[in-house]
Design a protein around this motif. Structure first.
Motif, PDB file in Angstrom:
ATOM      1  N   THR A  58      52.772  70.536 -32.113  1.00 27.43           N
ATOM      2  CA  THR A  58      53.061  70.599 -30.686  1.00 27.43           C
ATOM      3  C   THR A  58      52.689  69.281 -30.038  1.00 27.43           C
ATOM      4  OG1 THR A  58      52.610  72.936 -30.729  1.00 27.43           O
ATOM      5  CG2 THR A  58      52.698  71.912 -28.573  1.00 27.43           C
ATOM      6  N   LEU A  59      53.694  68.692 -29.443  1.00 27.86           N
ATOM      7  CA  LEU A  59      53.569  67.346 -28.912  1.00 27.86           C
ATOM      8  C   LEU A  59      53.705  67.400 -27.393  1.00 27.86           C
ATOM      9  CD1 LEU A  59      53.631  64.338 -29.493  1.00 27.86           C
ATOM     10  CD2 LEU A  59      56.060  64.541 -30.007  1.00 27.86           C
ATOM     11  N   LEU A  60      52.748  66.791 -26.714  1.00 27.35           N
ATOM     12  CA  LEU A  60      52.800  66.707 -25.254  1.00 27.35           C
ATOM     13  C   LEU A  60      53.255  65.308 -24.874  1.00 27.35           C
ATOM     14  CD1 LEU A  60      52.005  68.178 -22.582  1.00 27.35           C
ATOM     15  CD2 LEU A  60      49.781  67.060 -22.781  1.00 27.35           C
ATOM     16  N   ILE A  61      54.394  65.226 -24.179  1.00 27.88           N
ATOM     17  CA  ILE A  61      54.876  63.918 -23.705  1.00 27.88           C
ATOM     18  C   ILE A  61      54.723  63.908 -22.190  1.00 27.88           C
ATOM     19  CG2 ILE A  61      56.847  62.334 -23.544  1.00 27.88           C
ATOM     20  CD1 ILE A  61      57.863  63.412 -26.186  1.00 27.88           C
ATOM     21  N   VAL A 118      48.087  71.850 -28.443  1.00 24.88           N
ATOM     22  CA  VAL A 118      48.676  70.508 -28.515  1.00 24.88           C
ATOM     23  C   VAL A 118      47.927  69.671 -29.553  1.00 24.88           C
ATOM     24  CG1 VAL A 118      48.930  68.351 -27.211  1.00 24.88           C
ATOM     25  CG2 VAL A 118      49.461  70.561 -26.122  1.00 24.88           C
ATOM     26  N   ASP A 119      48.670  69.041 -30.473  1.00 27.65           N
ATOM     27  CA  ASP A 119      47.976  68.182 -31.444  1.00 27.65           C
ATOM     28  C   ASP A 119      48.395  66.715 -31.375  1.00 27.65           C
ATOM     29  OD1 ASP A 119      50.371  68.237 -32.970  1.00 27.65           O
ATOM     30  OD2 ASP A 119      49.726  70.116 -33.870  1.00 27.65           O
ATOM     31  N   GLY A 120      49.359  66.400 -30.518  1.00 27.29           N
ATOM     32  CA  GLY A 120      49.718  64.995 -30.344  1.00 27.29           C
ATOM     33  C   GLY A 120      50.104  64.745 -28.895  1.00 27.29           C
ATOM     34  N   LEU A 136      40.053  64.908 -36.675  1.00 29.38           N
ATOM     35  CA  LEU A 136      41.095  63.898 -36.824  1.00 29.38           C
ATOM     36  C   LEU A 136      42.402  64.525 -37.275  1.00 29.38           C
ATOM     37  CD1 LEU A 136      39.095  60.988 -38.479  1.00 29.38           C
ATOM     38  CD2 LEU A 136      39.785  61.234 -36.102  1.00 29.38           C
ATOM     39  N   LYS A 137      42.282  65.677 -37.949  1.00 24.51           N
ATOM     40  CA  LYS A 137      43.482  66.336 -38.496  1.00 24.51           C
ATOM     41  C   LYS A 137      43.585  67.763 -37.978  1.00 24.51           C
ATOM     42  CE  LYS A 137      44.907  63.413 -41.965  1.00 24.51           C
ATOM     43  NZ  LYS A 137      44.338  63.133 -43.248  1.00 24.51           N
ATOM     44  N   THR A 138      44.806  68.283 -37.948  1.00 24.89           N
ATOM     45  CA  THR A 138      45.014  69.684 -37.578  1.00 24.89           C
ATOM     46  C   THR A 138      44.822  70.531 -38.836  1.00 24.89           C
ATOM     47  OG1 THR A 138      47.330  69.690 -38.181  1.00 24.89           O
ATOM     48  CG2 THR A 138      46.808  68.959 -35.958  1.00 24.89           C
ATOM     49  N   GLU A 139      44.919  71.871 -38.668  1.00 22.03           N
ATOM     50  CA  GLU A 139      44.788  72.736 -39.850  1.00 22.03           C
ATOM     51  C   GLU A 139      45.897  72.488 -40.854  1.00 22.03           C
ATOM     52  OE1 GLU A 139      44.333  76.582 -38.101  1.00 22.03           O
ATOM     53  OE2 GLU A 139      42.353  75.967 -37.344  1.00 22.03           O
ATOM     54  N   ASN A 140      47.071  72.033 -40.369  1.00 21.02           N
ATOM     55  CA  ASN A 140      48.195  71.744 -41.285  1.00 21.02           C
ATOM     56  C   ASN A 140      48.052  70.391 -41.964  1.00 21.02           C
ATOM     57  OD1 ASN A 140      49.298  73.988 -40.101  1.00 21.02           O
ATOM     58  ND2 ASN A 140      50.520  72.797 -38.644  1.00 21.02           N
ATOM     59  N   GLY A 141      46.995  69.670 -41.619  1.00 20.71           N
ATOM     60  CA  GLY A 141      46.828  68.350 -42.230  1.00 20.71           C
ATOM     61  C   GLY A 141      47.508  67.236 -41.451  1.00 20.71           C
ATOM     62  N   GLU A 142      48.217  67.591 -40.357  1.00 22.58           N
ATOM     63  CA  GLU A 142      48.804  66.547 -39.517  1.00 22.58           C
ATOM     64  C   GLU A 142      47.677  65.855 -38.760  1.00 22.58           C
ATOM     65  OE1 GLU A 142      51.891  65.784 -39.414  1.00 22.58           O
ATOM     66  OE2 GLU A 142      53.148  67.561 -39.688  1.00 22.58           O
ATOM     67  N   ARG A 143      47.898  64.591 -38.407  1.00 24.25           N
ATOM     68  CA  ARG A 143      46.828  63.939 -37.676  1.00 24.25           C
ATOM     69  C   ARG A 143      46.941  64.232 -36.178  1.00 24.25           C
ATOM     70  NH1 ARG A 143      48.402  57.567 -37.702  1.00 24.25           N
ATOM     71  NH2 ARG A 143      50.214  57.709 -36.353  1.00 24.25           N
ATOM     72  N   HIS A 144      45.799  64.314 -35.497  1.00 25.93           N
ATOM     73  CA  HIS A 144      45.817  64.331 -34.039  1.00 25.93           C
ATOM     74  C   HIS A 144      46.069  62.906 -33.587  1.00 25.93           C
ATOM     75  CE1 HIS A 144      44.454  68.376 -33.318  1.00 25.93           C
ATOM     76  NE2 HIS A 144      43.434  68.231 -34.147  1.00 25.93           N
ATOM     77  N   LEU A 145      46.764  62.742 -32.468  1.00 25.32           N
ATOM     78  CA  LEU A 145      46.958  61.377 -31.991  1.00 25.32           C
ATOM     79  C   LEU A 145      47.143  61.338 -30.484  1.00 25.32           C
ATOM     80  CD1 LEU A 145      47.245  58.400 -32.851  1.00 25.32           C
ATOM     81  CD2 LEU A 145      49.704  58.724 -32.843  1.00 25.32           C
ATOM     82  N   PHE A 146      46.398  60.460 -29.846  1.00 27.60           N
ATOM     83  CA  PHE A 146      46.601  60.157 -28.424  1.00 27.60           C
ATOM     84  C   PHE A 146      47.259  58.785 -28.380  1.00 27.60           C
ATOM     85  CE2 PHE A 146      45.289  61.002 -23.977  1.00 27.60           C
ATOM     86  CZ  PHE A 146      45.689  59.799 -23.417  1.00 27.60           C
ATOM     87  N   TYR A 147      48.559  58.774 -28.053  1.00 32.24           N
ATOM     88  CA  TYR A 147      49.337  57.538 -28.078  1.00 32.24           C
ATOM     89  C   TYR A 147      49.608  57.112 -26.630  1.00 32.24           C
ATOM     90  CZ  TYR A 147      53.400  54.517 -29.226  1.00 32.24           C
ATOM     91  OH  TYR A 147      54.296  53.484 -29.329  1.00 32.24           O
ATOM     92  N   HIS A 148      49.057  55.961 -26.279  1.00 29.69           N
ATOM     93  CA  HIS A 148      49.146  55.470 -24.904  1.00 29.69           C
ATOM     94  C   HIS A 148      50.220  54.380 -24.810  1.00 29.69           C
ATOM     95  CE1 HIS A 148      47.806  54.283 -20.930  1.00 29.69           C
ATOM     96  NE2 HIS A 148      47.495  53.072 -21.340  1.00 29.69           N
TER      97      HIS A 148
END
Ligand code: NAD
Ligand code: TYD
Length: 379
Positions: A3-6, A76-78, A121-133
């Motif tokens: 789940t990505l928040l833009i 939200v993970d990204g 740093l990672k979600t349960e699925n192994g995806e990385r969390h990321l705050f991209y500015h």
């Protein structure tokens, strides 16, 4: 599923980023969070609004409680953070709202992400969390116009990537340069970049920042140079050129920026900064002449017939002379390249605005006009 928040997805660049992610990644849920200021327009996203993986939420990024709840409810993970006040001229009139949205809004998002992700740093699925500015090259300040060995700029030069391009000076914005913002807009963006780095360095928040040059293309609000001038040429209205038109900007087609954002979101190194730009410097007056020729041709007028619309007006206060991005790091490390030549991009852009007069009329009437009049009335 991630789940990505833009944020700022109803604005110019944000709408291209939302469109790209919704179409390219059906396995992601894309939440577009936008306050819908005068610059936000849901008509920019008509073609994706019914897609199953897209959701719109109207919210202010300064609403810390609202953002925190949304992050928890939607898991939200990204985050790709574009929401901002973005116009330099407005920032000169009204610096406080730029500090509020660009600094305090970014801080509220950072804090909400930090608390919700809680050091993971990672979600349960192994995806990385990321705050991209998403930031701007304007944080680096302004460059000089230089004349190596007496040659009038632009002159041909070789980027550190090895490719030749035209430049108006021998210095470029690289990632190591110190920040020297001049306008309230760039000062607020610079401040938000510092907070993003502070959250990475202090709390280990997984962040990445990109600083991009001037964008152009469809759905840009017609207070910025290119859409404003296309619209004015069409209606044979004066083209207000600040100062002598000698300022230099480095232009990138918006879809190339969106592709870079996709790449950095997936492959960028945590904690890093990447500059984005196409080595495409133009002096304003030269760009304006290309624009006039292009629009005249598309409208079936004799090419250059509208050159007399050029009207030199008082310069913008603190007007930065030259921006020029060195995007070698992004090109070398992640393999990004701009796809469009400028003339091709300008033609595509002019054609889009001329074919979408309804969109232009819509954003330059009603509520917008009222806001604009209030903004620019002498206070
Ligand atoms: P824009 O002004 O077209 O869009 C900004 C969007 O943010 C709008 O949809 C607006 O409604 C929304 N917004 C504003 N304040 C908000 C708030 N408090 N809460 C939630 N939403 C809010 O801007 P743009 O040109 O698309 O720029 C997007 C981002 O890219 C900005 O961060 C800008 O600094 C950066 N950037 C822009 C350029 C450029 O040339 N336009 C170049 C480099 C970087
Ligand atoms: P703008 O699109 O506002 O972007 P930025 O200030 O972020 O670079 O302006 C691009 C250039 O065009 C800048 O040098 C200011 C100049 N300009 C004009 O000469 N006249 C105008 O009416 C506008 C809006 C900009």
């Amino acid at each position: 599923m991630r789940t990505l928040l833009i944020t700022g997805g109803a604005g110019f660049i944000g709408s291209h980023v939302v469109r790209l992610f919704v179409n390219k990644y059906p396995q992601y849920k894309v939440i577009n969070l936008d306050k819908l200021t005068y610059a936000g327009n849901l008509a920019n996203l008509k073609d994706v609004e019914d897609k199953a993986n897209y959701k719109f939420v109207r919210m202010d990024i300064c609403d810390f409680e609202g953002i925190s709840k949304l992050m928890r409810d939607e898991q939200v993970d990204g985050i790709i953070h574009l929401a901002a006040e973005s116009h330099v001229d407005r920032s000169i009139k009204d610096p406080l709202s730029f500090a509020q949205t660009n600094v305090m809004g970014t801080l509220s998002l950072l804090q909400a992400a930090k608390l919700y992700w809680n050091g993971k740093l990672k979600t349960e699925n192994g995806e990385r969390h990321l705050f991209y500015h998403i930031s701007t090259d304007e944080v680096y300040g302004a460059l000089e116009l230089t004349h190596p060995e007496g040659v009038e700029p632009p002159f041909s030069t070789k980027a550190s990537s090895g490719k030749h391009h035209l430049a108006y000076g021998d210095k470029f914005f690289t990632e190591e340069l110190k920040y020297q913002p001049h306008s309230p807009y760039s000062a607020a963006k610079a401040s938000s970049d510092h907070f993003v780095r502070a959250f990475h360095d202090t709390y280990g928040l997984p962040t990445v920042i990109t600083n991009c040059s001037n964008n152009y293309g469809p759905y840009q609000f017609p207070e910025k140079l290119i859409p404003l001038f296309i619209n004015n040429i069409r209606h044979r209205k004066p083209l207000p050129v600040y100062g002598k038109g000698e300022n230099v900007r480095d232009w990138l087609y918006v879809e190339d920026h969106a592709r870079a954002i996709d790449l950095v979101f997936h492959e960028g190194m945590i904690g890093e900064t990447y500059n984005i730009g196409g080595f495409n410097e133009w002096k304003n007056i030269d760009l304006i002449k290309v624009l006039i020729h292009t629009v005249d041709r598309l409208l079936g007028r004799p090419e250059g017939a509208d050159l007399d619309l050029i009207t030199y007006v008082t310069d913008r206060a603190g007007h930065d002379l030259r921006y020029a991005i060195d995007s070698t790091k992004l090109q070398r490390e992640l393999g990004w390249e701009p796809s469009l030549q400028f003339e091709e991009g300008i033609e595509k852009t002019a054609r889009w605005y001329l074919e979408n007069q309804d969109w232009l009329d819509n954003v330059t009437s009603g509520d917008y006009l009222r806001y604009y009049e209030e903004m620019y009335s002498d206070r």
